[in-house]
Design a protein around this motif. Structure first.
Motif, PDB file in Angstrom:
ATOM      1  N   CYS A   4       0.805  -1.224   0.000  1.00  0.00           N
ATOM      2  CA  CYS A   4       0.000   0.000   0.000  1.00  0.00           C
ATOM      3  C   CYS A   4       0.848   1.289   0.000  1.00  0.00           C
ATOM      4  CB  CYS A   4      -0.896  -0.059   1.240  1.00  0.00           C
ATOM      5  SG  CYS A   4      -1.443   1.511   1.838  1.00  0.00           S
ATOM      6  N   TRP A  13       0.190   4.208   1.169  1.00  0.00           N
ATOM      7  CA  TRP A  13       0.216   4.923   2.452  1.00  0.00           C
ATOM      8  C   TRP A  13       1.396   4.449   3.298  1.00  0.00           C
ATOM      9  CZ3 TRP A  13      -2.164   9.236   3.656  1.00  0.00           C
ATOM     10  CH2 TRP A  13      -3.403   9.543   3.093  1.00  0.00           C
ATOM     11  N   ILE A  14       1.581   3.119   3.362  1.00  0.00           N
ATOM     12  CA  ILE A  14       2.655   2.551   4.197  1.00  0.00           C
ATOM     13  C   ILE A  14       4.012   3.046   3.723  1.00  0.00           C
ATOM     14  CG2 ILE A  14       3.845   0.331   4.677  1.00  0.00           C
ATOM     15  CD1 ILE A  14       1.400   0.717   6.420  1.00  0.00           C
ATOM     16  N   ASP A  31      -5.638  -1.678  13.257  1.00  0.00           N
ATOM     17  CA  ASP A  31      -5.405  -0.684  12.208  1.00  0.00           C
ATOM     18  C   ASP A  31      -5.017  -1.376  10.917  1.00  0.00           C
ATOM     19  OD1 ASP A  31      -5.038   1.725  10.863  1.00  0.00           O
ATOM     20  OD2 ASP A  31      -2.935   1.812  11.419  1.00  0.00           O
ATOM     21  N   CYS A  32      -3.749  -1.707  10.767  1.00  0.00           N
ATOM     22  CA  CYS A  32      -3.269  -2.129   9.462  1.00  0.00           C
ATOM     23  C   CYS A  32      -2.411  -3.377   9.591  1.00  0.00           C
ATOM     24  CB  CYS A  32      -2.449  -0.987   8.875  1.00  0.00           C
ATOM     25  SG  CYS A  32      -1.708  -1.410   7.313  1.00  0.00           S
ATOM     26  N   ASN A  76      -0.052  -4.157   7.816  1.00  0.00           N
ATOM     27  CA  ASN A  76       1.343  -3.877   7.452  1.00  0.00           C
ATOM     28  C   ASN A  76       2.134  -3.187   8.565  1.00  0.00           C
ATOM     29  OD1 ASN A  76       1.247  -4.829   4.748  1.00  0.00           O
ATOM     30  ND2 ASN A  76       0.050  -3.028   4.200  1.00  0.00           N
ATOM     31  N   VAL A  93     -11.054   4.087   4.019  1.00  0.00           N
ATOM     32  CA  VAL A  93      -9.926   4.892   4.509  1.00  0.00           C
ATOM     33  C   VAL A  93      -9.859   6.221   3.737  1.00  0.00           C
ATOM     34  CG1 VAL A  93      -8.555   2.908   5.243  1.00  0.00           C
ATOM     35  CG2 VAL A  93      -8.277   3.771   2.911  1.00  0.00           C
ATOM     36  N   TYR A 119     -13.721   2.365  13.947  1.00  0.00           N
ATOM     37  CA  TYR A 119     -12.723   1.949  12.946  1.00  0.00           C
ATOM     38  C   TYR A 119     -11.880   0.717  13.304  1.00  0.00           C
ATOM     39  CZ  TYR A 119      -8.560   2.270   9.965  1.00  0.00           C
ATOM     40  OH  TYR A 119      -7.507   1.981   9.136  1.00  0.00           O
ATOM     41  N   GLN A 132      -7.986   1.102  -1.068  1.00  0.00           N
ATOM     42  CA  GLN A 132      -6.595   1.386  -1.391  1.00  0.00           C
ATOM     43  C   GLN A 132      -5.973   0.138  -2.005  1.00  0.00           C
ATOM     44  OE1 GLN A 132      -4.933   4.305  -0.972  1.00  0.00           O
ATOM     45  NE2 GLN A 132      -3.095   3.330  -1.791  1.00  0.00           N
ATOM     46  N   PHE A 157      -3.797  -2.873  -2.721  1.00  0.00           N
ATOM     47  CA  PHE A 157      -2.982  -3.756  -1.857  1.00  0.00           C
ATOM     48  C   PHE A 157      -3.348  -3.654  -0.376  1.00  0.00           C
ATOM     49  CE2 PHE A 157      -0.130  -2.235  -5.357  1.00  0.00           C
ATOM     50  CZ  PHE A 157      -0.269  -3.357  -6.154  1.00  0.00           C
ATOM     51  N   CYS A 158      -4.559  -3.142  -0.080  1.00  0.00           N
ATOM     52  CA  CYS A 158      -4.996  -3.051   1.317  1.00  0.00           C
ATOM     53  C   CYS A 158      -5.932  -4.216   1.630  1.00  0.00           C
ATOM     54  CB  CYS A 158      -5.718  -1.735   1.560  1.00  0.00           C
ATOM     55  SG  CYS A 158      -6.464  -1.624   3.194  1.00  0.00           S
ATOM     56  N   PHE A 159      -5.737  -4.843   2.765  1.00  0.00           N
ATOM     57  CA  PHE A 159      -6.595  -5.975   3.153  1.00  0.00           C
ATOM     58  C   PHE A 159      -8.056  -5.539   3.295  1.00  0.00           C
ATOM     59  CE2 PHE A 159      -7.637  -5.201   7.645  1.00  0.00           C
ATOM     60  CZ  PHE A 159      -6.819  -4.106   7.910  1.00  0.00           C
ATOM     61  N   ARG A 160      -8.279  -4.253   3.551  1.00  0.00           N
ATOM     62  CA  ARG A 160      -9.653  -3.771   3.762  1.00  0.00           C
ATOM     63  C   ARG A 160     -10.487  -3.815   2.475  1.00  0.00           C
ATOM     64  NH1 ARG A 160     -10.501  -1.676   8.775  1.00  0.00           N
ATOM     65  NH2 ARG A 160      -8.630  -1.216   9.968  1.00  0.00           N
TER      66      ARG A 160
HETATM   67  S1  SF4 Z   1      -5.089   0.008   6.446  1.00  0.00           S
HETATM   68 FE1  SF4 Z   1      -4.965  -0.329   4.253  1.00  0.00          FE
HETATM   69  S2  SF4 Z   1      -4.881   1.735   3.376  1.00  0.00           S
HETATM   70 FE2  SF4 Z   1      -4.387   1.928   5.537  1.00  0.00          FE
HETATM   71  S3  SF4 Z   1      -2.147   1.835   5.597  1.00  0.00           S
HETATM   72 FE3  SF4 Z   1      -2.928  -0.247   5.912  1.00  0.00          FE
HETATM   73  S4  SF4 Z   1      -2.926  -1.202   3.907  1.00  0.00           S
HETATM   74 FE4  SF4 Z   1      -2.790   1.016   3.621  1.00  0.00          FE
END
Ligand code: SF4
Length: 328
Positions: A52, A54-55, A78-79, A81, A205, A250, A278, A280-283
């Motif tokens: 992702c 953002w990371i 949260d994430c 990653n 997000v 959240y 996003q 590559f985001c698990f969400r």
């Molecule tokens: S939750 Fe999803 S969008 Fe947010 S930093 Fe992690 S992988 Fe990226």
């Protein structure tokens, strides 16, 4: 003053009570100069392409902000990653402070986590609750911005997003943020009513892409509900700090978010939702749950790296808004 990096909303009351400054790295990454280059710098350092944006942006931003040498790592809620992000930061000499939101919203476990954070920052409940009172007064003003957005139609979707998203760290200076909000409110109370006829909710997000809110308004649609950003304002009346972070939807099971979204769809009279995901985001997986549980039309929009809204997304948005207008 000691600056503490945060990568998501955490009990900032504890950080302020210790006389430190919380800095939401997401905000300085995305509003800073050349965010795209920060993503590339992380890739050059060895971050995989399929992680992702953002990371990667957070990684480079933290390393560049030399006065931030401590970061709170939210290891649960949260994430996925975060662990690897924190491990790579530690390798570069950044200290990480663990914090976890218990998945089942267990009050005792959450209290334990908050008290562990308090022990790290050497503060007690009395100091923390004094700060909570101060921040709650600011949060209430941001709730008013939100109300002016959906009930009186005087605030744009982007301003709504911006003020709410900044409640994660109060821009590191609650007093000046408070003044900025008051000035904005003074203008917003008397602003002319906005006329867009399609009312949208934005769930997911905060977007890494820019220009989305403005584009929507240019075609007669407006976001009157920013789901996660609103959660950053802790939109619940409670004097209990642990309960406040338990009500915050959240970090926990997605069904808690769905309950909140359903309530706001009705209250704000929404025509449809944009679910931002996003790459590559698990969400992204949660999209299938939203589609099953929510009974309004949903457009899923995916962003990858910091950039302007692209032509393909604009075309999809055009068709979606047109369909909603037709259905009204
Ligand atoms: S939750 Fe999803 S969008 Fe947010 S930093 Fe992690 S992988 Fe990226």
């Amino acid at each position: 003053m000691r600056k503490i990096g945060i990568t998501t909303t955490v009990p900032v009351e504890v950080i302020y009570a210790a006389g430190c400054i919380p800095v939401d790295i997401n905000n300085i990454f995305i509003t800073g100069e050349h965010p795209q280059q920060k993503v590339e710098a992380a890739e050059i350092a060895g971050y995989p392409r399929n992680v992702c944006g953002w990371i990667k942006g957070l990684y480079t931003t933290i390393l560049e902000e030399k006065d931030i040498r401590e970061v709170i790592a939210v290891t649960q809620g949260d994430c996925t990653n975060t662990h690897a992000l924190m491990e790579t930061l530690e390798l570069q000499g950044v200290k990480t402070i663990p914090f976890a939101f218990p998945f089942d919203r267990d009050k005792d476990l959450l209290r334990l986590q908050i008290e562990k954070l308090m022990a790290y920052f050497e503060v007690d409940w009395e100091q923390v609750l004094i700060v909570k009172k101060r921040l709650d007064a600011i949060r209430k003003k941001v709730w008013e911005i939100d109300r002016l957005t959906w009930e009186e139609n005087r605030v744009s979707g982007f301003d709504n997003h911006l003020f709410q998203v900044n409640c994660s760290d109060f821009k590191g200076e609650p007093e000046s943020f408070d003044r900025e909000i008051s000035q904005f409110l003074e203008r917003a109370c008397h602003a002319p009513e906005l006329k867009q006829d399609v009312r949208l909710g934005f769930i997911g997000v905060p977007p890494i892409i820019s220009g989305l809110y403005h584009y929507l308004e240019s075609i007669g649609a407006r976001v009157v509900f920013n789901e996660i950003q609103r959660q950053f304002t802790m939109p619940f009346e409670t004097d209990d700090l642990v309960e406040q972070y338990r009500l915050y939807t959240y970090p926990y099971h997605v069904l808690n978010r769905i309950e909140d979204i359903k309530r706001e769809i009705k209250r704000r009279n929404l025509d449809g939702l944009i679910h931002y995901t996003q790459s590559f985001c698990f969400r992204q997986i949660e999209d299938l749950i939203f589609r099953q549980e929510l009974d309004v039309p949903i457009l899923t929009l995916e962003g990858d790296k910091p950039a302007q809204l692209d032509a393909r997304s604009k075309m999809r948005i055009d068709a979606f808004v047109e369909m909603l207008r037709w259905n009204k």
